[in-house]
Design an enzyme around this catalytic site. Structure first.
Site, PDB file in Angstrom:
ATOM      1  N   ARG A 139       0.809  -1.219   0.000  1.00  0.00           N
ATOM      2  CA  ARG A 139       0.000   0.000   0.000  1.00  0.00           C
ATOM      3  C   ARG A 139       0.843   1.269   0.000  1.00  0.00           C
ATOM      4  O   ARG A 139       0.339   2.350  -0.280  1.00  0.00           O
ATOM      5  CB  ARG A 139      -0.945  -0.010   1.211  1.00  0.00           C
ATOM      6  CG  ARG A 139      -2.174  -0.867   1.000  1.00  0.00           C
ATOM      7  CD  ARG A 139      -3.099  -0.832   2.191  1.00  0.00           C
ATOM      8  NE  ARG A 139      -2.621  -1.687   3.278  1.00  0.00           N
ATOM      9  CZ  ARG A 139      -3.190  -1.763   4.471  1.00  0.00           C
ATOM     10  NH1 ARG A 139      -4.246  -1.019   4.747  1.00  0.00           N
ATOM     11  NH2 ARG A 139      -2.701  -2.572   5.392  1.00  0.00           N
ATOM     12  N   ARG A 170      46.001  43.890 -11.977  1.00  0.00           N
ATOM     13  CA  ARG A 170      44.940  44.162 -12.940  1.00  0.00           C
ATOM     14  C   ARG A 170      45.522  44.998 -14.076  1.00  0.00           C
ATOM     15  O   ARG A 170      46.541  45.680 -13.903  1.00  0.00           O
ATOM     16  CB  ARG A 170      43.779  44.903 -12.269  1.00  0.00           C
ATOM     17  CG  ARG A 170      44.143  46.229 -11.633  1.00  0.00           C
ATOM     18  CD  ARG A 170      43.049  46.737 -10.723  1.00  0.00           C
ATOM     19  NE  ARG A 170      43.385  48.052 -10.164  1.00  0.00           N
ATOM     20  CZ  ARG A 170      42.879  48.540  -9.045  1.00  0.00           C
ATOM     21  NH1 ARG A 170      42.035  47.795  -8.345  1.00  0.00           N
ATOM     22  NH2 ARG A 170      43.199  49.735  -8.613  1.00  0.00           N
TER      23      ARG A 170
END
Length: 457
Positions: A16, A440
């Site tokens: 079930r 950078r």
């Protein structure tokens, strides 16, 4: 005290449930149903525990491991037949045997202990665990005589109108004199519509032999719930959640909305913790005094220190110190160690990294495979670039360093003590102590060039 044994019936496939997973392995508050049963029975000072599993239920056996002995019911021929499978292990032993279903995760150790004690004090051959309910439909009724002794158990389909009005029901859990149980099981017949051997028939057999049958009524019907489908599974989850939350609240924890707070059975929470709605705390987590969790936070296998605040965040398998501020929307992944008075802000992810005392990663950053010292400031958008596609590498940021926004730290790399990394830098080499590192490209402005681009389009 008599020797005590247990037989756990866990062989049913649970059709079930409509699931590939064996019924007793379906979790209630994060723990398989059968594990709840085993954990509570262990507290009853048993001498031996036997679990009956079905043929092919390797997953059940794998989970149970060496917690108790296992026997296999090759064919599912009823509860009586299942109990018979323990015969080789328990047949000639003196003492009391409890038989309980592996899909009853809510029965507490206190109820098991009380059932054992009642059975032994009554010197009964069998004792039924019963409960009362306003709606007994579907349950076997416990019929007593004028002396309040148990006469028989009548199933719903066999009950007359008077018996149907009885609200004392059989929960399916029993204590037996061990030798009497196995002797009676030999006489159980499968002469019924299903062709199965039913454990309740043992009660009738012992009654006909003029043996004493007793009943012990638990005051909490909800505790005896058997889980046979997903609806009952949800009911068990709700009941277990309520029990756990109320236990913490009685111990001094404030749970603002218990209906929407999920705390696992192994979680430890100290007094004066505040838990907001929508929070989930699982595993072996420990929440220290005066911490504040949520709303909508998830914690799994973590230690959270005193006065730490975690809002709308997720933490797994990590240690979090005292007076830490986490979130909103932070993700603490496994093997993180967050030091005292640190800050892990919104949209920050930390993985396998140590963040030192007083350090701050305030927003929009990824810190993975890193050792971050004390009083470090990590700016917005910083990433420890730890993976080259094959291997992971370590980033070290020493005490009092300052990492500017949008920095990429390409591991393996070290930023020395009290150093600065300029915003927008991509760091590939060691930064010495007390240095400023700028990595950078130089900015170039070409005036009027934007018009040429627009005209080209």
């Amino acid at each position: 005290m008599a020797n005590r044994y247990a037989i756990i019936l866990a062989a049913g496939q649970g059709t079930r449930m409509k699931s590939k997973l064996y019924k007793v392995l379906h979790p209630v508050m994060g723990r398989p149903m059968v594990q709840h049963v085993i954990d509570q029975l262990k507290k009853a000072q048993l001498d031996e525990m036997v679990t009956v599993v079905g043929h092919g239920a390797e997953k059940v056996a794998e989970h149970i491991g060496d917690q108790c002995q296992l026997v296999i019911q090759e064919e599912q021929l009823g509860t009586g037949h299942a109990a018979m499978q323990a015969e080789d292990l328990l047949l000639d032993k003196d003492g009391t045997t409890i038989v309980v279903c592996g899909d009853t995760p809510l029965i507490t150790s206190e109820t098991y202990q009380a059932l054992f004690d009642h059975h032994e004090q009554e010197n009964a051959q069998a004792t039924i665990l019963t409960a009362t309910t306003a709606n007994p439909t579907g349950y076997g009724r416990v019929i007593r005589n004028e002396a309040n002794e148990v006469e028989r158990i009548v199933e719903q389909k066999d009950a007359n109108e008077t018996e149907l009005r009885v609200n004392e029901i059989n929960t399916g859990t029993y204590c037996f004199d061990n030798k009497a149980l196995f002797q009676a099981l030999k006489n159980v017949s499968n002469d019924n519509a299903q062709g199965e051997y039913y454990l309740p028939d043992v009660i009738e057999i012992l009654k006909k032999e003029n043996e004493k049958i007793s009943a012990f009524m638990t005051v909490d019907f909800e505790e005896t719930l058997g889980v046979n489908d997903r609806i009952a599974l949800a009911q068990a989850e709700k009941s277990m959640k309520k029990r756990i939350n109320e236990g913490h609240m009685r111990n001094g924890v404030t749970i603002i909305d218990p209906d929407h707070t999920y705390i696992g059975p192994d979680v430890q929470i100290e007094p004066d913790v505040l838990i907001h709605p929508g929070s989930i705390i699982e595993g072996d987590s420990v929440i220290k005094s005066e911490a504040e969790i949520g709303p909508h936070s998830e914690i799994h296998n973590c230690i959270v220190g005193e006065q730490t605040v975690m809002k709308q965040s997720v933490a797994n398998d990590s240690n979090i110190g005292k007076r830490v501020k986490i979130g909103p929307y932070a993700h603490i992944r496994p093997e993180a160690a967050i030091g005292d008075e640190a800050k892990i802000g919104n949209f920050v992810e930390v993985k396998k990294a140590a963040i030192g005392n007083g350090s701050k990663v305030s927003h929009l950053s990824y810190i993975g495979d890193a050792e971050v010292g004390t009083n470090v400031n990590i700016g917005c958008g910083t990433i420890t670039v730890n993976y080259d596609g094959k291997n992971k590498f370590l980033t070290t940021i020493e005490d009092d360093a300052f990492i500017g926004c949008n920095s990429n730290l390409i591991a393996p790399v070290t930023v020395g003590k009290s150093s600065y990394v300029a915003a927008g830098s991509t760091i590939t080499k060691h930064v010495p102590e007390d240095s400023l590192s700028v990595a950078r490209a130089r900015q170039t402005n070409k005036e009027g060039y934007a018009s040429r681009i627009r005209n080209r389009k």
